[in-house]
Design a protein around this motif. Structure first.
Motif, short mmCIF file in Angstrom:
data_model
loop_
_atom_site.label_atom_id
_atom_site.label_comp_id
_atom_site.label_asym_id
_atom_site.label_seq_id
_atom_site.Cartn_x
_atom_site.Cartn_y
_atom_site.Cartn_z
N GLU A 61 43.59 41.93 47.78
CA GLU A 61 43.90 41.61 46.38
C GLU A 61 44.68 42.73 45.72
O GLU A 61 45.62 42.48 44.95
CB GLU A 61 42.61 41.33 45.60
CG GLU A 61 41.96 40.02 45.94
CD GLU A 61 40.66 39.82 45.19
OE1 GLU A 61 40.47 40.44 44.11
OE2 GLU A 61 39.81 39.04 45.68
N GLU A 108 34.10 42.24 52.37
CA GLU A 108 34.24 42.55 50.94
C GLU A 108 35.33 43.61 50.71
O GLU A 108 36.17 43.46 49.83
CB GLU A 108 32.90 43.04 50.40
CG GLU A 108 32.88 43.32 48.92
CD GLU A 108 31.51 43.82 48.47
OE1 GLU A 108 31.49 44.66 47.54
OE2 GLU A 108 30.49 43.40 49.03
N GLU A 119 38.82 42.09 51.45
CA GLU A 119 39.30 41.23 50.36
C GLU A 119 39.75 42.06 49.16
O GLU A 119 40.75 41.72 48.51
CB GLU A 119 38.21 40.24 49.96
CG GLU A 119 37.98 39.16 51.00
CD GLU A 119 36.78 38.26 50.68
OE1 GLU A 119 35.99 38.60 49.79
OE2 GLU A 119 36.67 37.22 51.36
N ALA A 120 39.07 43.15 48.87
CA ALA A 120 39.47 44.02 47.76
C ALA A 120 40.82 44.67 48.05
O ALA A 120 41.69 44.73 47.17
CB ALA A 120 38.41 45.08 47.52
#
Length: 80
Positions: free
Chosen positions: A16, A9, A12-13
């Motif tokens: 992005e 998680e 991915e943050a």
């Protein structure tokens, strides 16, 4: 496990965020390169008795150098 899903998680943050940053930064960089390349073209041409061939080659060198630098930065961000 919970730790692994949390790590994914966070990864991915970060991915992005970095992608959004690159898009915003490169949008501004392209505008600056285009504008400043024209300035280089005219200033070098003017300084060489309006020799647009020399000014054009100098501006082309500036554009190619800037784009190469941006490509290196993009690849570096993607690899990291």
């Amino acid at each position: 496990t919970e730790t692994t899903s949390r790590l994914i998680e966070v990864y991915e943050a970060i991915y992005e965020g970095a992608d959004s940053f690159l898009k915003a930064e490169y949008k501004v960089c392209f505008q600056f390169i285009a504008l400043f390349g024209v300035v280089v073209l005219f200033l070098v041409s003017w300084g060489s008795d309006w020799d647009f061939y020399q000014g054009g080659l100098t501006a082309l060198s500036f554009w190619l150098g800037a784009l190469t630098s941006m490509a290196s930065g993009y690849l570096g961000m993607k690899v990291a």
